[in-house]
Each structure stands twice: as C-alpha cells, then as structure tokens.
Design a protein around this motif. Sequence first.
Motif, short mmCIF file in Angstrom:
data_model
loop_
_atom_site.label_atom_id
_atom_site.label_comp_id
_atom_site.label_asym_id
_atom_site.label_seq_id
_atom_site.Cartn_x
_atom_site.Cartn_y
_atom_site.Cartn_z
N ILE A 126 19.96 12.64 -7.26
CA ILE A 126 21.19 11.76 -7.18
C ILE A 126 22.09 12.14 -8.05
O ILE A 126 21.78 12.41 -9.39
N TYR A 127 23.31 12.29 -7.57
CA TYR A 127 24.35 12.58 -8.38
C TYR A 127 25.13 11.24 -8.57
O TYR A 127 26.01 10.78 -7.69
N LEU A 128 25.27 10.84 -10.03
CA LEU A 128 25.80 9.78 -10.36
C LEU A 128 27.01 10.06 -11.09
O LEU A 128 27.09 10.55 -12.11
N SER A 129 28.35 9.63 -10.62
CA SER A 129 29.65 10.03 -11.31
C SER A 129 30.57 8.91 -11.35
O SER A 129 30.29 7.83 -10.90
N GLY A 130 31.27 9.20 -12.47
CA GLY A 130 32.22 8.21 -12.90
C GLY A 130 33.71 8.80 -12.87
O GLY A 130 33.97 10.04 -13.07
N SER A 181 23.13 13.57 -21.19
CA SER A 181 24.66 13.76 -20.91
C SER A 181 25.30 14.95 -21.56
O SER A 181 26.13 15.40 -20.77
N GLY A 182 24.52 15.62 -22.41
CA GLY A 182 25.12 16.76 -22.92
C GLY A 182 24.91 18.02 -21.87
O GLY A 182 25.71 18.97 -21.88
N ASP A 183 24.05 17.81 -21.06
CA ASP A 183 24.02 18.94 -19.88
C ASP A 183 25.06 18.42 -18.33
O ASP A 183 24.79 19.28 -17.61
N ALA A 184 25.39 17.45 -18.40
CA ALA A 184 26.10 16.88 -17.45
C ALA A 184 27.41 17.63 -17.13
O ALA A 184 27.85 18.28 -18.08
N ASN A 185 27.71 17.60 -15.91
CA ASN A 185 29.10 18.13 -15.50
C ASN A 185 30.28 17.27 -15.87
O ASN A 185 30.37 16.12 -14.98
N CYS A 186 31.29 17.40 -16.61
CA CYS A 186 32.15 16.59 -17.04
C CYS A 186 33.59 17.04 -17.19
O CYS A 186 33.74 18.31 -17.79
N GLY A 187 34.54 16.90 -16.33
CA GLY A 187 35.89 17.53 -16.17
C GLY A 187 36.97 16.32 -16.42
O GLY A 187 36.56 15.33 -17.37
N SER A 188 38.16 16.69 -16.21
CA SER A 188 39.20 15.99 -16.46
C SER A 188 39.15 14.70 -15.76
O SER A 188 39.25 14.87 -14.20
N ARG A 231 26.34 12.98 -13.70
CA ARG A 231 24.78 13.33 -14.02
C ARG A 231 24.27 13.33 -12.70
O ARG A 231 24.34 12.75 -11.88
N THR A 232 23.02 13.90 -13.07
CA THR A 232 21.89 14.16 -12.15
C THR A 232 20.82 13.52 -12.40
O THR A 232 20.18 13.74 -13.51
N ILE A 233 20.08 12.94 -11.40
CA ILE A 233 18.68 12.45 -11.42
C ILE A 233 17.79 12.93 -10.58
O ILE A 233 18.17 12.93 -9.46
N THR A 234 16.87 13.71 -10.98
CA THR A 234 15.86 14.49 -9.94
C THR A 234 14.74 13.50 -9.58
O THR A 234 14.10 12.70 -10.63
N VAL A 235 14.49 13.10 -8.30
CA VAL A 235 13.54 12.04 -7.90
C VAL A 235 12.32 12.96 -7.48
O VAL A 235 12.56 13.55 -6.21
N GLU A 241 25.74 9.90 -4.96
CA GLU A 241 25.58 10.81 -3.74
C GLU A 241 24.12 11.24 -3.77
O GLU A 241 23.47 11.30 -4.83
N LEU A 242 23.44 11.69 -2.62
CA LEU A 242 21.99 12.09 -2.51
C LEU A 242 22.00 13.28 -1.73
O LEU A 242 22.70 13.62 -0.79
#
Length: 217
Positions: free
Chosen positions: A201-205, A132-139, A144-148, A191-192
């Motif tokens: 895998i880009y997992l976003s909220g 989480s600390g390396d994730a892209n987090c904006g307003s 988060r990214t998951i590499t498969v 998104e893939l």
Amino acid sequence: MLLVLMLVGPMLLLWLVMSRTPWTRWIIAAGLAGQAAIAGMLVHFFPRGFLEISLSVLVLALATCVTGRLVERRRLGPAGQARVGVATHLLAGWSLVALLIGATLWRPAPFFPATDKVLPLPDGLRATVRSSGDANCGSGSCTRTITVTGRPGQGDDDLYEEVKRHVKKRGWSSGCRPTGWLLDQTAECVELAVVDNRVTIYLSGHRDDSSHVATIG
C-alpha cells in the motif's frame, strides 16, 4: 475544538477586561462564546473546512469585539481608563499573532497521511509499516509504504482483492481524496501493488490536489 478555544478564549478574556458597561460586556461575551461553540461543532462535522472555519471565527470574533467597543464609545464617549487601552492593544496584538501562527502552520510543506487511514487490516492479515524516516519524501509530496502479508496459502489475487475491498470500506472510493476545502488544496492518495507475494500500500500526501491522480483498480 481546542484550537478554536485558543483563538477565541484570549479575546473573550480581554473583552471582559476592556468592556465598560455590564450589558455590553455580557452580550458580547455571550456572542464570542456562541461563536466558539458553533465553530467547534462545524470543525467536528466538517473537518475538511478546519482552516476556513478557524480563520472565519477569528475574524468574526475580532469584528464582534470592535463592534462592542464602538457601541460603548458612542454611548459613553472615549474611554479614559488605562486598562481599557492596554486591553485594546493586547487584543489587536493577539489577533496579529493568531494570524501569523495560522500562516506559519499553513505554509506549503510535504506531509504524511496517518497510517490509520488504512489500518488496522482485517483479521489474519499482517501489516509492516515503513517508518517515516525511510519514506520517499520530495517537494510537496511524501509517500509511505505498508507491506501486507496474507494468510497462509492465500493467493496474490485473493489478497489483492481483499485489501482493495478493505481500503474502499475505509472511505477510499477512488485513489485520491482532498483533505482540505477552499484554502487548503491538499490531497491524500492510496495505491496498491502486488510485490513478492505481498500487497504493498502506497500512502501519499500531496500539497496540490491536482498534482497526482491515482485509482484503485
């Protein structure tokens, strides 16, 4: 279910202290217990309505206690016991605190969908989850990214199609789906993309479910 008990439980205990006659005491207590049980089942079967269900049971429980007090007052007249007055004030105070806590928890803020929304992967595939600390987090949005990594010799297209089938089996029929209902307009998206012979895998909220549109092609 635990939060529902935390909301209604103190009201039930305060009602048992402030009630003045056995018949209203146990009728109202049974009503409060029933409301908590029904709310717990609704949250279990309709998790997206968690916020609305919690708020509804809080208001309904308070209304039930007030109704019980009015019935007793009409039949017995104004209460004279000091403990009844203290319990009544505590009940009002707890209701206010519960509403303030709910408002605090509901404040708009970025959030991360849990990685178990797409993990674990099928056997043979290896996932590397970025912290989480390396994730892209904006307003109002976090990603988060998951590499498969695929099996030895597995091609990019085959790996991509396998991961796409997997996420669709996990409930991602489209790229985004709401996590709330009426009051909570949050959404989570996936998104893939193929990057360096791996699938990312880009997992976003997102706090506004209309602010982002994604598709799984």
